[in-house]
Scaffold this active site. Structure first.
Site, PDB file in Angstrom:
ATOM      1  N   LYS A 257       0.975  -1.252  -0.075  1.00 27.78           N
ATOM      2  CA  LYS A 257      -0.040  -0.019   0.103  1.00 27.78           C
ATOM      3  C   LYS A 257       0.733   1.395   0.020  1.00 27.78           C
ATOM      4  CE  LYS A 257      -0.711   0.356   5.082  1.00 27.78           C
ATOM      5  NZ  LYS A 257      -0.123   1.572   5.386  1.00 27.78           N
ATOM      6  N   ASP A 258       2.099   1.254   0.418  1.00 27.73           N
ATOM      7  CA  ASP A 258       3.001   2.312   0.293  1.00 27.73           C
ATOM      8  C   ASP A 258       3.772   2.641  -0.888  1.00 27.73           C
ATOM      9  OD1 ASP A 258       2.385   2.796   3.244  1.00 27.73           O
ATOM     10  OD2 ASP A 258       4.196   1.597   3.896  1.00 27.73           O
TER      11      ASP A 258
ATOM     12  N   THR B  67      -4.622   9.582  13.534  1.00 26.45           N
ATOM     13  CA  THR B  67      -4.277   8.784  12.297  1.00 26.45           C
ATOM     14  C   THR B  67      -3.466   9.578  11.294  1.00 26.45           C
ATOM     15  OG1 THR B  67      -4.700   7.571  10.344  1.00 26.45           O
ATOM     16  CG2 THR B  67      -6.415   9.246  10.983  1.00 26.45           C
TER      17      THR B  67
ATOM     18  N   SER C 288      -3.102   8.787   8.061  1.00 29.27           N
ATOM     19  CA  SER C 288      -3.906   8.827   6.744  1.00 29.27           C
ATOM     20  C   SER C 288      -4.885   9.486   6.348  1.00 29.27           C
ATOM     21  CB  SER C 288      -4.229   7.120   6.943  1.00 29.27           C
ATOM     22  OG  SER C 288      -5.289   6.996   5.788  1.00 29.27           O
TER      23      SER C 288
ATOM     24  N   ARG D 230      -7.118   8.993   4.017  1.00 29.16           N
ATOM     25  CA  ARG D 230      -8.146   7.983   3.982  1.00 29.16           C
ATOM     26  C   ARG D 230      -8.866   7.678   4.985  1.00 29.16           C
ATOM     27  NH1 ARG D 230      -8.510   2.645   4.892  1.00 29.16           N
ATOM     28  NH2 ARG D 230      -6.398   2.831   5.371  1.00 29.16           N
ATOM     29  N   ARG D 231      -8.188   7.402   6.253  1.00 26.88           N
ATOM     30  CA  ARG D 231      -8.672   7.066   7.299  1.00 26.88           C
ATOM     31  C   ARG D 231      -9.494   8.349   7.985  1.00 26.88           C
ATOM     32  NH1 ARG D 231      -3.443   3.470   9.049  1.00 26.88           N
ATOM     33  NH2 ARG D 231      -4.084   1.743   8.091  1.00 26.88           N
ATOM     34  N   LYS D 232      -8.760   9.384   7.779  1.00 30.84           N
ATOM     35  CA  LYS D 232      -9.285  10.567   8.545  1.00 30.84           C
ATOM     36  C   LYS D 232     -10.779  10.864   8.113  1.00 30.84           C
ATOM     37  CE  LYS D 232      -8.560  15.362   9.170  1.00 30.84           C
ATOM     38  NZ  LYS D 232      -7.465  16.537   8.981  1.00 30.84           N
TER      39      LYS D 232
ATOM     40  N   ARG E 197       2.075  10.160  13.425  1.00 29.14           N
ATOM     41  CA  ARG E 197       3.340   9.424  12.330  1.00 29.14           C
ATOM     42  C   ARG E 197       4.135   8.730  13.217  1.00 29.14           C
ATOM     43  NH1 ARG E 197       5.603  11.993   8.571  1.00 29.14           N
ATOM     44  NH2 ARG E 197       6.263  10.023   8.442  1.00 29.14           N
TER      45      ARG E 197
ATOM     46  N   ASN F  19       6.903   4.700  13.164  1.00 28.77           N
ATOM     47  CA  ASN F  19       6.361   3.214  12.917  1.00 28.77           C
ATOM     48  C   ASN F  19       5.413   2.753  13.908  1.00 28.77           C
ATOM     49  OD1 ASN F  19       7.663   2.337  15.359  1.00 28.77           O
ATOM     50  ND2 ASN F  19       9.672   2.725  14.175  1.00 28.77           N
TER      51      ASN F  19
ATOM     52  N   ARG G 206       3.912   4.852  17.348  1.00 27.56           N
ATOM     53  CA  ARG G 206       2.394   5.246  17.310  1.00 27.56           C
ATOM     54  C   ARG G 206       1.649   4.521  18.512  1.00 27.56           C
ATOM     55  NH1 ARG G 206       0.043   3.509  12.074  1.00 27.56           N
ATOM     56  NH2 ARG G 206       1.925   2.514  11.395  1.00 27.56           N
TER      57      ARG G 206
ATOM     58  N   CYS H 140      -0.605   7.949  -2.172  1.00 31.24           N
ATOM     59  CA  CYS H 140      -0.910   7.416  -0.772  1.00 31.24           C
ATOM     60  C   CYS H 140      -1.404   8.476   0.159  1.00 31.24           C
ATOM     61  CB  CYS H 140       0.698   6.925  -0.203  1.00 31.24           C
ATOM     62  SG  CYS H 140       1.754   8.189  -0.074  1.00 31.24           S
TER      63      CYS H 140
END
Length: 304
Positions: free
Chosen positions: A80-81, A121, A123, A125-127, A143, A145, A149, A234
């Site tokens: 996905k990255d 988050t 992301s 997308r998630r937000k 942000r 790893n 987080r 992304c």
């Protein structure tokens, strides 16, 4: 010819788990390898949201450079990255069997009936999807790893933070208090691992061909075609998931405005023999039904 395959990887616990998984699979097939960990730009700059870094493939670029300079032979990525267009000279060599693809909320005190609160988050997308469902929540940037987080969440007063379920499961970090976000459409190729090699390296390509999982590859290609046609990266609020049942592929894709107020989605089913070009076609269908306007809004906002 026999050689030691140099595996490039980010140096986070999750990335090393992924690289070691590939290393073991190669060993099982009679190939020798060694791990070469590197730090990516995305791992080094943690005080800015991803979309502000302005780098396509922020987690993969450093490994791309190492490959092109001949410092490593292959690289292992969370798919996905990875940008939908690989650098010239680098090719997809294997998509491993996909793990679970959904998102989860790691929570301290989340109540789904509560109308407001704070979740975290990194992301968009998630937000966007969270705000679409819970418009009165504040969503803060998170942000680092997976381990970093989780530590930030524990020290916060947030109701929770959103993670990919596969990442936590792979390193045995899934806590007791989680909520499955089965309503949240995952990122294209979420849960899948990609291994890339140099286009002219037949030895590595042959070694990795044995690791490829055809069904997973078919699904993630469909999702990434959808993403590429929508012109997202992304950082864009785009979700897509393709799943196979018997001889049919079910596809669910969506595009959101950054604030979550606008949502366009598409669900389609096709024969497994008719998948070619479908991701692209579904994206065009979404663009023609209002998606172009949403993408324009997203780009204008992010480029300010």
């Amino acid at each position: 010819m026999s050689k030691v395959i140099r595996i490039g990887t980010r140096d986070s616990e999750l990335a090393l788990w992924q690289a070691k998984t590939v290393q073991q699979l190669l060993k099982d097939n009679g190939y020798n390898s060694e791990l070469i960990p590197v730090k990516s730009t995305g791992d080094l700059i943690l005080d800015k949201p991803l979309y502000e870094l302005g780098i396509t493939g922020v987690f993969t670029k450093t490994l791309d450079v190492a490959m092109l300079k001949g410092e490593v032979d292959i690289a292992v990525h969370s798919m996905k990255d990875v940008p939908t267009l690989l650098p010239k000279g680098i090719v997809e060599a294997a998509v491993l069997e996909r793990a679970i693809s959904h998102d989860i909320l790691v929570t301290k005190n989340f109540n789904p009936k509560q109308q407001n609160g704070t979740i975290a988050t990194g992301s968009l997308r998630r937000k966007a999807q969270w705000l679409h469902r819970y418009p009165n929540y504040e969503v803060v940037d998170l942000r680092g790893n997976v381990n970093t987080r989780m530590q930030k969440l524990q020290k916060s007063n947030w109701q929770g933070a959103i993670f990919a379920a596969a990442g936590l499961k792979r390193i045995n970090l899934t806590p007791d208090k989680v909520v499955d976000l089965d309503w949240m459409i995952p990122a294209p190729a979420q849960g899948a691992m990609l291994v890339v090699a140099m286009e002219n390296d037949n030895y590595c390509k042959e070694a990795l061909a044995n690791l490829n999982h055809t069904a997973s590859q078919l699904c993630v290609h469909m999702e990434r075609d959808f993403l590429r046609t929508l012109e997202g990266g992304c950082t864009a609020p785009i979700g897509a998931l393709a799943t196979i049942k018997e001889n049919e592929v079910h596809f669910h894709g969506a595009l959101f405005s950054l604030d979550g107020k606008f949502k366009l989605e598409i669900e389609r089913t096709c024969s497994i023999n008719e998948v070619e070009g479908k991701g692209n076609a579904y994206a065009k269908e979404l663009l023609s039904s209002g998606g172009s306007s949403i993408m324009k809004m997203v780009k204008e906002t992010l480029n300010k």
